[in-house]
Scaffold this motif. Structure first.
Motif, PDB file in Angstrom:
ATOM      1  N   PHE A  59       0.850  -1.185   0.000  1.00  0.00           N
ATOM      2  CA  PHE A  59       0.000   0.000   0.000  1.00  0.00           C
ATOM      3  C   PHE A  59       0.890   1.241   0.000  1.00  0.00           C
ATOM      4  CE2 PHE A  59      -2.461  -3.367   1.965  1.00  0.00           C
ATOM      5  CZ  PHE A  59      -3.689  -3.243   1.339  1.00  0.00           C
ATOM      6  N   PRO A  60       0.413   2.384  -0.509  1.00  0.00           N
ATOM      7  CA  PRO A  60       1.257   3.607  -0.555  1.00  0.00           C
ATOM      8  C   PRO A  60       1.552   4.193   0.831  1.00  0.00           C
ATOM      9  CG  PRO A  60      -0.928   4.019  -1.507  1.00  0.00           C
ATOM     10  CD  PRO A  60      -0.847   2.558  -1.196  1.00  0.00           C
ATOM     11  N   ASN A  61       0.624   4.119   1.782  1.00  0.00           N
ATOM     12  CA  ASN A  61       0.803   4.827   3.053  1.00  0.00           C
ATOM     13  C   ASN A  61       0.624   3.940   4.278  1.00  0.00           C
ATOM     14  OD1 ASN A  61       1.161   7.402   1.760  1.00  0.00           O
ATOM     15  ND2 ASN A  61      -1.061   7.395   1.364  1.00  0.00           N
ATOM     16  N   ARG A  62       0.812   2.631   4.137  1.00  0.00           N
ATOM     17  CA  ARG A  62       0.714   1.771   5.315  1.00  0.00           C
ATOM     18  C   ARG A  62       1.537   0.503   5.091  1.00  0.00           C
ATOM     19  NH1 ARG A  62      -4.707  -1.729   5.606  1.00  0.00           N
ATOM     20  NH2 ARG A  62      -5.273  -1.868   3.400  1.00  0.00           N
ATOM     21  N   PRO A  63       1.779  -0.239   6.159  1.00  0.00           N
ATOM     22  CA  PRO A  63       2.605  -1.445   6.037  1.00  0.00           C
ATOM     23  C   PRO A  63       1.952  -2.465   5.095  1.00  0.00           C
ATOM     24  CG  PRO A  63       2.370  -0.802   8.330  1.00  0.00           C
ATOM     25  CD  PRO A  63       1.410   0.047   7.559  1.00  0.00           C
ATOM     26  N   PRO A  64       2.753  -3.348   4.501  1.00  0.00           N
ATOM     27  CA  PRO A  64       2.208  -4.345   3.566  1.00  0.00           C
ATOM     28  C   PRO A  64       1.362  -5.403   4.287  1.00  0.00           C
ATOM     29  CG  PRO A  64       4.533  -4.784   3.966  1.00  0.00           C
ATOM     30  CD  PRO A  64       4.219  -3.475   4.625  1.00  0.00           C
ATOM     31  N   SER A  65       0.489  -6.022   3.534  1.00  0.00           N
ATOM     32  CA  SER A  65      -0.287  -7.172   4.007  1.00  0.00           C
ATOM     33  C   SER A  65       0.057  -8.368   3.131  1.00  0.00           C
ATOM     34  CB  SER A  65      -1.788  -6.880   3.916  1.00  0.00           C
ATOM     35  OG  SER A  65      -2.153  -5.833   4.784  1.00  0.00           O
ATOM     36  N   TYR A  66      -0.451  -9.555   3.543  1.00  0.00           N
ATOM     37  CA  TYR A  66      -0.105 -10.783   2.814  1.00  0.00           C
ATOM     38  C   TYR A  66      -1.364 -11.627   2.558  1.00  0.00           C
ATOM     39  CZ  TYR A  66       4.689  -9.502   3.825  1.00  0.00           C
ATOM     40  OH  TYR A  66       5.871  -8.821   3.888  1.00  0.00           O
ATOM     41  N   LEU A  67      -1.423 -12.156   1.370  1.00  0.00           N
ATOM     42  CA  LEU A  67      -2.518 -13.053   0.996  1.00  0.00           C
ATOM     43  C   LEU A  67      -1.972 -14.477   0.933  1.00  0.00           C
ATOM     44  CD1 LEU A  67      -3.974 -11.020  -2.033  1.00  0.00           C
ATOM     45  CD2 LEU A  67      -4.750 -10.958   0.353  1.00  0.00           C
ATOM     46  N   ARG A  68      -2.702 -15.409   1.537  1.00  0.00           N
ATOM     47  CA  ARG A  68      -2.276 -16.796   1.440  1.00  0.00           C
ATOM     48  C   ARG A  68      -2.369 -17.279  -0.013  1.00  0.00           C
ATOM     49  NH1 ARG A  68      -5.693 -19.185   6.449  1.00  0.00           N
ATOM     50  NH2 ARG A  68      -6.999 -17.395   5.841  1.00  0.00           N
TER      51      ARG A  68
END
Length: 533
Positions: A35-44
């Motif tokens: 994301f541009p303004n927040r920490p990354p997330s992960y998809l299984r």
């Protein structure tokens, strides 16, 4: 006492083994979402044989999309702002429904959807590409690095194909397929039956907009088939269209299809061929209807003597003698007709096999020959009768049919074979034979008159009864009771060579007159058909 595993436990073990094998073959991994303004997330995710699968539920949760799950049917539905996407485990198809008009299209994936640990894993590349088209967010997906980036450049147009237009031209019509970008690889194919197939690679069509196009006299129907790699537009055109030529329109993104109409010469040639095909089909149908195969059935035989006369004359001997004499007359005088016998010797033939023989040789007339009798002998009952297959109307007709049908008791397994031959079933059988009733009645009347003219035996007329031997005949059919063996005078006629010859000659005359009338009717039908064409 040995304990055996229950069926339920075996089934559970099998399901567990399949699930474990699928999981073992697929490597678990993740897709990083930046994301541009927040920490990354992960998809299984799963990776198998070079194909990357993403957990549809994780994607929906990350982007706060509603999800509906039908666990019993292994189905789930992801809901976008204006669309619904339905997924089914172990199925390579997605069903996309547009909320505005509830229209649906089917998209085929490169691999089936996998169901592992209660999660639906979808091939990542086509699934993410589809979601971005349906609900643009400016994301870009890099499958090599397994990274999904948000907040990139402005999203491309939602659809590549957005509408249709049709214009009239001097030599036909111009069909315009509207595009939002240059359409690359395409092909158009027009079949002789009027269906035009236009396939465009790497394109997405706005199916709801295409459905707004109203069919007309030229384009009568439109079908859209969307896949991850191409879209096929299928048009049902009028028969006036002879050619379809695709080309790209200069200065626009549109694909043009020039629809050329048939010239007057082409129309005349097509009509000529159509009329010729109709004539050929009619000639073929009439040739199949020719009276070219007659099946003669000598009643009883072998272990079944039939009824016995006053002096012991056996019905099976009389019927065989008459059948052979009749067949010889037909063979000598009707060279264009094949004569088939259900038996030519003293042998037992089951009733059901007699019409089976007739059907197998494509018989056009089935004549079953019998002798009548009363329970009390001698008796004054006399006369020949010709029967049609229908439920009996008189007690005497019912009695005669029951007497002839009793022979089935000599067949092995007769109870099972004839179990359904009830009175109601006979009504249904006679209805199924309605196509042959007219000709059966016609032959019965002609044969009855011929026998009355050539024999000194009383003419008892044409009657109807439920004779098993006629069941199943796919052709005009009758049963002839040539006379009463229980009558001393008629027995003498029936057992004598002279009497048998005269009966055969009388039946031959009936068949000859019937054939003349039948083929005259066929010829009149051919002439009428020629005039109408």
């Amino acid at each position: 006492m040995t304990n055996h595993p229950s069926r339920k436990s075996l089934l559970f073990a099998a399901v567990f083994l399949i699930a474990f094998t699928q999981l073992a073959l697929a490597e678990k991994t993740t897709i990083k979402v930046q994301f541009p303004n927040r920490p990354p997330s992960y998809l299984r995710a799963l990776e198998r044989s070079g194909v990357l699968f993403v957990a549809a539920g994780d994607y929906a949760l990350l982007f706060r999309l509603p999800v509906v799950v039908n666990a019993s049917r292994l189905k789930t539905e992801v809901r976008l702002p204006r669309h619904r996407i339905k997924l089914t485990a172990r199925n390579p198809f997605l069903v996309v429904t547009e909320d505005s008009d509830n229209s649906s299209s089917v998209i085929q994936l490169s691999n089936p959807i996998r169901f592992v640990d209660s999660l639906y894993y979808v091939p990542a590349i086509p699934f993410i590409r589809l979601l971005e088209r349906l609900s643009p967010s400016g994301m870009s997906f890099h499958p090599e690095s397994k990274v999904l980036t948000l907040g990139g450049p402005s999203p491309p147009p939602k659809y590549d194909i957005t509408g249709l237009e049709l214009e009239s031209r001097l030599n036909g019509y111009l069909l315009t397929i509207k595009g939002t970008r240059k359409l690359g690889d395409y092909e158009a194919f027009l079949k002789q039956d009027g269906w035009l197939f236009v396939t465009i690679a790497n394109a997405q069509a706005d199916t709801s907009e295409l459905k707004r196009y109203k069919p007309n006299g030229v384009v009568r129907q439109i079908l859209t088939f969307q896949s991850p790699t191409a879209v096929q537009l299928t048009f049902r055109l009028s028969q006036d269209i002879s050619r379809a030529e695709p080309l790209l329109e200069e200065g626009t993104n549109n694909l043009l299809i020039a629809l050329r109409t048939k010239s007057e010469i082409e129309k005349e040639e097509i009509e000529r061929k159509r009329q010729e095909q109709i004539r050929e089909k009619l000639e073929l149908d009439r040739s199949k209807q020719k009276l070219d195969v007659i099946v003669i059935d000598a009643g009883h035989g072998g272990k079944d003597p039939g009824t016995l006369g006053v002096t012991g004359t056996r019905e099976k001997d009389v019927t065989l003698a008459v059948a052979l004499k009749l067949g010889k007359l037909l063979e000598q005088n009707m060279k264009d007709v094949r004569i088939v016998y259900t038996r030519k010797t003293d042998e037992f033939i089951e009733l059901y096999r007699r019409t089976k023989i007739a059907n197998e040789v494509d018989g056009k007339l089935f004549v079953s020959i019998h002798c009548n009798s009363t329970d009390r002998k001698p008796s004054s009952a006399n006369g020949f009768e010709i029967y049609l297959l229908r439920p009996g109307k008189t007690e005497n007709a019912i009695r005669i049919a029951e007497k002839e049908n009793k022979v089935i008791e000599l067949e092995e397994g007769f109870k099972e074979r004839y179990a359904e031959l009830t009175e109601e079933h006979f009504i249904l059988i006679s209805m199924r034979q309605s196509a042959f009733v007219k000709h059966s009645e016609s032959f019965a009347e002609v044969a009855s008159e011929a026998m009355a003219k050539h024999l000194k035996i009383k003419n008892s007329g044409v009657k109807q009864a439920g004779f098993y031997v006629l069941v199943g005949a796919s052709m005009p059919n009758v049963l002839v009771e040539t006379g009463y063996l229980s009558n001393r005078m008629e027995e003498k006629v029936l057992r004598s060579k002279e009497g048998q010859t005269r009966i055969a000659e009388a039946l031959f005359e009936g068949i000859r007159e019937y054939k003349i009338a039948y083929e005259r009717a066929l010829e009149e039908g051919r002439m009428n058909g020629s005039r109408s064409n």
